[in-house]
Design a protein around this motif. Structure first.
Motif, PDB file in Angstrom:
ATOM      1  N   UNK A  23       0.864  -1.176   0.000  1.00 14.65           N
ATOM      2  CA  UNK A  23       0.000   0.000   0.000  1.00 14.65           C
ATOM      3  C   UNK A  23       0.905   1.232   0.000  1.00 14.65           C
ATOM      4  N   UNK A  24       0.905   1.929  -1.145  1.00 10.34           N
ATOM      5  CA  UNK A  24       1.826   3.041  -1.350  1.00 10.34           C
ATOM      6  C   UNK A  24       1.085   4.370  -1.367  1.00 10.34           C
ATOM      7  N   UNK A  25       1.486   5.288  -0.501  1.00 11.89           N
ATOM      8  CA  UNK A  25       0.988   6.665  -0.525  1.00 11.89           C
ATOM      9  C   UNK A  25       1.936   7.485  -1.383  1.00 11.89           C
ATOM     10  N   UNK A  26       1.402   8.221  -2.342  1.00  7.65           N
ATOM     11  CA  UNK A  26       2.276   8.908  -3.289  1.00  7.65           C
ATOM     12  C   UNK A  26       1.678  10.254  -3.670  1.00  7.65           C
ATOM     13  N   UNK A  27       2.558  11.229  -3.921  1.00  9.07           N
ATOM     14  CA  UNK A  27       2.088  12.533  -4.375  1.00  9.07           C
ATOM     15  C   UNK A  27       1.484  12.377  -5.778  1.00  9.07           C
ATOM     16  N   UNK A  28       0.347  13.039  -6.050  1.00 10.89           N
ATOM     17  CA  UNK A  28      -0.488  12.708  -7.213  1.00 10.89           C
ATOM     18  C   UNK A  28       0.189  12.817  -8.573  1.00 10.89           C
ATOM     19  N   UNK A  29       0.724  13.987  -8.935  1.00 14.97           N
ATOM     20  CA  UNK A  29       1.232  14.168 -10.291  1.00 14.97           C
ATOM     21  C   UNK A  29       2.455  13.306 -10.544  1.00 14.97           C
ATOM     22  N   UNK A  30       3.314  13.153  -9.548  1.00 15.34           N
ATOM     23  CA  UNK A  30       4.472  12.276  -9.685  1.00 15.34           C
ATOM     24  C   UNK A  30       4.018  10.847  -9.947  1.00 15.34           C
ATOM     25  N   UNK A  31       2.929  10.445  -9.290  1.00 11.36           N
ATOM     26  CA  UNK A  31       2.416   9.081  -9.479  1.00 11.36           C
ATOM     27  C   UNK A  31       1.966   8.859 -10.906  1.00 11.36           C
ATOM     28  N   UNK A  32       1.167   9.778 -11.437  1.00  8.40           N
ATOM     29  CA  UNK A  32       0.589   9.568 -12.765  1.00  8.40           C
ATOM     30  C   UNK A  32       1.590   9.813 -13.896  1.00  8.40           C
ATOM     31  N   UNK A  33       2.484  10.778 -13.716  1.00  4.59           N
ATOM     32  CA  UNK A  33       3.369  11.170 -14.813  1.00  4.59           C
ATOM     33  C   UNK A  33       4.728  10.479 -14.796  1.00  4.59           C
ATOM     34  N   UNK A  34       5.220  10.100 -13.631  1.00  6.68           N
ATOM     35  CA  UNK A  34       6.546   9.476 -13.584  1.00  6.68           C
ATOM     36  C   UNK A  34       6.493   8.025 -13.157  1.00  6.68           C
ATOM     37  N   UNK A  35       5.797   7.728 -12.070  1.00  3.72           N
ATOM     38  CA  UNK A  35       5.831   6.368 -11.522  1.00  3.72           C
ATOM     39  C   UNK A  35       5.034   5.369 -12.364  1.00  3.72           C
ATOM     40  N   UNK A  36       3.789   5.688 -12.659  1.00  4.14           N
ATOM     41  CA  UNK A  36       2.931   4.715 -13.349  1.00  4.14           C
ATOM     42  C   UNK A  36       3.485   4.265 -14.708  1.00  4.14           C
ATOM     43  N   UNK A  37       4.055   5.150 -15.526  1.00  2.00           N
ATOM     44  CA  UNK A  37       4.622   4.662 -16.795  1.00  2.00           C
ATOM     45  C   UNK A  37       5.750   3.659 -16.618  1.00  2.00           C
ATOM     46  N   UNK A  38       6.364   3.611 -15.439  1.00  3.06           N
ATOM     47  CA  UNK A  38       7.474   2.693 -15.180  1.00  3.06           C
ATOM     48  C   UNK A  38       7.055   1.475 -14.365  1.00  3.06           C
ATOM     49  N   UNK A  39       5.901   1.536 -13.742  1.00  5.86           N
ATOM     50  CA  UNK A  39       5.505   0.501 -12.788  1.00  5.86           C
ATOM     51  C   UNK A  39       5.269  -0.851 -13.457  1.00  5.86           C
ATOM     52  N   UNK A  40       4.957  -0.849 -14.734  1.00  7.81           N
ATOM     53  CA  UNK A  40       4.752  -2.112 -15.441  1.00  7.81           C
ATOM     54  C   UNK A  40       6.006  -2.979 -15.405  1.00  7.81           C
ATOM     55  N   UNK A  41       7.172  -2.324 -15.445  1.00  9.62           N
ATOM     56  CA  UNK A  41       8.428  -3.083 -15.409  1.00  9.62           C
ATOM     57  C   UNK A  41       8.618  -3.752 -14.055  1.00  9.62           C
ATOM     58  N   UNK A  42       8.241  -3.067 -12.979  1.00  5.32           N
ATOM     59  CA  UNK A  42       8.323  -3.695 -11.656  1.00  5.32           C
ATOM     60  C   UNK A  42       7.395  -4.894 -11.582  1.00  5.32           C
ATOM     61  N   UNK A  43       6.200  -4.770 -12.134  1.00  2.09           N
ATOM     62  CA  UNK A  43       5.249  -5.881 -12.133  1.00  2.09           C
ATOM     63  C   UNK A  43       5.780  -7.059 -12.934  1.00  2.09           C
ATOM     64  N   UNK A  44       6.512  -6.783 -14.019  1.00  2.00           N
ATOM     65  CA  UNK A  44       7.099  -7.860 -14.813  1.00  2.00           C
ATOM     66  C   UNK A  44       8.180  -8.589 -14.021  1.00  2.00           C
ATOM     67  N   UNK A  45       8.985  -7.800 -13.287  1.00  2.00           N
ATOM     68  CA  UNK A  45      10.072  -8.396 -12.518  1.00  2.00           C
ATOM     69  C   UNK A  45       9.581  -9.101 -11.257  1.00  2.00           C
ATOM     70  N   UNK A  46       8.475  -8.606 -10.699  1.00  2.00           N
ATOM     71  CA  UNK A  46       7.959  -9.146  -9.433  1.00  2.00           C
ATOM     72  C   UNK A  46       6.451  -9.373  -9.541  1.00  2.00           C
ATOM     73  N   UNK A  47       6.035 -10.347 -10.311  1.00  2.00           N
ATOM     74  CA  UNK A  47       4.597 -10.580 -10.500  1.00  2.00           C
ATOM     75  C   UNK A  47       3.872 -10.982  -9.225  1.00  2.00           C
ATOM     76  N   UNK A  48       4.639 -11.400  -8.216  1.00  2.00           N
ATOM     77  CA  UNK A  48       4.021 -11.823  -6.952  1.00  2.00           C
ATOM     78  C   UNK A  48       3.669 -10.641  -6.057  1.00  2.00           C
ATOM     79  N   UNK A  49       4.082  -9.431  -6.440  1.00  2.00           N
ATOM     80  CA  UNK A  49       3.849  -8.234  -5.617  1.00  2.00           C
ATOM     81  C   UNK A  49       2.881  -7.304  -6.331  1.00  2.00           C
ATOM     82  N   UNK A  50       1.831  -6.924  -5.642  1.00  2.00           N
ATOM     83  CA  UNK A  50       0.871  -5.959  -6.159  1.00  2.00           C
ATOM     84  C   UNK A  50       1.076  -4.628  -5.460  1.00  2.00           C
ATOM     85  N   UNK A  51       1.206  -3.560  -6.245  1.00  2.00           N
ATOM     86  CA  UNK A  51       1.404  -2.222  -5.678  1.00  2.00           C
ATOM     87  C   UNK A  51       0.107  -1.432  -5.848  1.00  2.00           C
TER      88      UNK A  51
END
Length: 306
Positions: free
Chosen positions: A97-125
Motif C-alpha cells: 500500500x503506497x501513498x504517493x504525491x499525485x502528479x508524480x504518481x501519474x506522470x513518472x511512476x505509473x509509466x514505469x511501474x509495469x516493469x516492476x510488475x514484470x520483474x515481481x509478479x508476486x507483488x501488487x502495488x
C-alpha cells in the motif's frame, strides 16, 4: 473484554431490510424467510435498545435512529467486504500500500511501474494519493513516496531525486516569440504552487532579480492543475519537466527560458518506509527497483542525484 458488537447475521439482515425498506425483499435477497428477517431485526433492536423500524399495515419504515444507523452500518459492511475480497484475491501474493504525491504518481511512476510488475509478479502495488506527511500508525500504508523533508518519525528515508523546475507556458501566450528573458517573464501572470509558495522568488533571486508580485497569482495545490492552467494560457508556471514530458514533447507547453535553480534546501523525492517494515522482502524489492529507476532517469535527464 467482550466487544459490544451485535451478530453479523443481524447486521446483514438489517442492512438489506433498510436498503429495500422491506422485510420481504430482504428475505428474498438473503434467501431467508421473512420470519427469520423479523427475528434478526427484533434481536438487533433489543441489543441496541432502540426501535429501528416502524411497523404499519402498509409495511415498514425506518425510524430516524434506524436511518442513521443503517447508513453507518452500510459503510462498515462495504469496507469489510472490500477487505475480504482483497484478501481472497491475493492467493498467496503480497501487496504494497503506497501513498504517493499525485502528479508524480501519474506522470513518472505509473509509466514505469509495469516493469516492476514484470520483474515481481508476486507483488501488487496499490497507489493512493497523499499530498501531506502523515503518521504510518494512523493509516494502512506500508510505504510513502513523498516530496519534501525526509524526517518522518519512526521511518527510514531513501533519497531518489531532487525537484528541479523550469518556467513553462502555452506557446500562444507569448506568440510569436518562443524565448523570453526573466524581465519579460516577470510581466506575465505567475501561476503559483500552493505547497511551494517561494518558488518564483527563489527562481528570480537566483538571477539576481527582485520582482514585485513574485508571490502573487492564482494558486493550485497540484502540479497537474498548474500544468492545465498554463496550457490554457492563464500564465507561466514553474514545473519539473519530468511531470509534463508529454506536454513538452507535443509543444502544448514550452520552456521560454532555460534556467533552473537548485539549492540545498530545495524539495526532493524520497521513499519513506516505517522502521518496522524495512526488512520486508516486497518493500526491499520495490526500494531496489525504484532507486535504480530514479538513478537511470537522473542520468538521462542530466539531473543531480544528491
Amino acid at each position: 473484554m467482550r466487544r459490544k458488537i451485535p451478530s453479523t447475521a443481524a447486521l446483514i439482515a438489517f442492512e438489506a431490510a433498510a436498503r429495500h425498506q422491506s422485510f420481504t425483499k430482504a428475505a428474498e435477497e438473503l434467501a431467508l424467510t421473512q420470519s427469520a428477517i423479523c427475528r434478526q431485526i427484533a434481536s438487533l433492536e433489543t441489543f441496541l435498545g432502540i426501535e429501528l423500524f416502524r411497523r404499519t399495515r402498509r409495511g415498514v419504515r425506518l425510524t430516524e435512529d434506524g436511518l442513521s444507523y443503517s447508513r453507518r452500518i452500510a459503510t462498515q459492511l462495504d469496507a469489510v467486504e472490500r477487505e475480504t475480497l482483497a484478501v481472497m484475491g491475493q492467493q498467496g501474493s503480497t501487496s504494497i500500500e503506497l501513498a504517493v504525491v499525485p502528479t508524480f504518481a501519474t506522470q513518472w511512476l505509473l509509466p514505469r511501474l509495469k516493469e516492476f510488475q514484470r520483474l515481481h509478479p508476486e507483488v501488487t502495488v496499490n497507489l493512493t494519493t497523499r499530498t501531506r506527511p502523515f503518521l504510518f500508525a494512523d493509516t494502512d500504508f506500508d510505504v510513502a513516496l513523498h516530496c519534501g523533508d525526509a524526517g518522518w518519525p519512526g521511518t527510514e528515508s531513501y533519497f531518489l531525486m531532487r525537484e528541479i523546475s523550469v518556467p513553462v507556458c502555452s506557446p500562444e501566450l507569448i506568440a510569436p516569440l518562443r524565448q523570453l528573458d526573466a524581465q519579460q517573464i516577470a510581466t506575465l501572470p505567475l501561476l503559483q504552487q500552493s505547497t511551494r509558495p517561494y518558488a518564483w522568488r527563489q527562481w528570480f533571486g537566483s538571477l539576481g532579480l527582485q520582482v514585485e508580485g513574485d508571490m502573487s497569482g492564482p494558486r493550485y495545490e497540484l502540479f497537474s492543475m498548474l500544468a492545465q492552467a498554463a496550457m490554457h494560457g492563464m500564465g507561466v508556471a514553474l514545473i519539473p519537466p519530468m511531470l509534463i514530458q508529454r506536454e513538452l514533447d507535443e509543444e502544448r507547453l514550452i520552456v521560454p527560458m532555460q534556467h533552473t535553480y537548485l539549492n540545498a534546501n530545495d524539495k526532493a523525492y524520497y521513499l519513506i518506509i516505517p522502521e518496522r517494515k524495512v526488512k520486508s522482502a516486497a518493500l526491499c524489492a520495490f526500494h531496489d527497483w525504484l532507486v535504480e529507476e530514479a538513478r537511470r532517469y537522473c542520468l538521462v535527464a542530466n539531473l543531480t542525484m544528491s
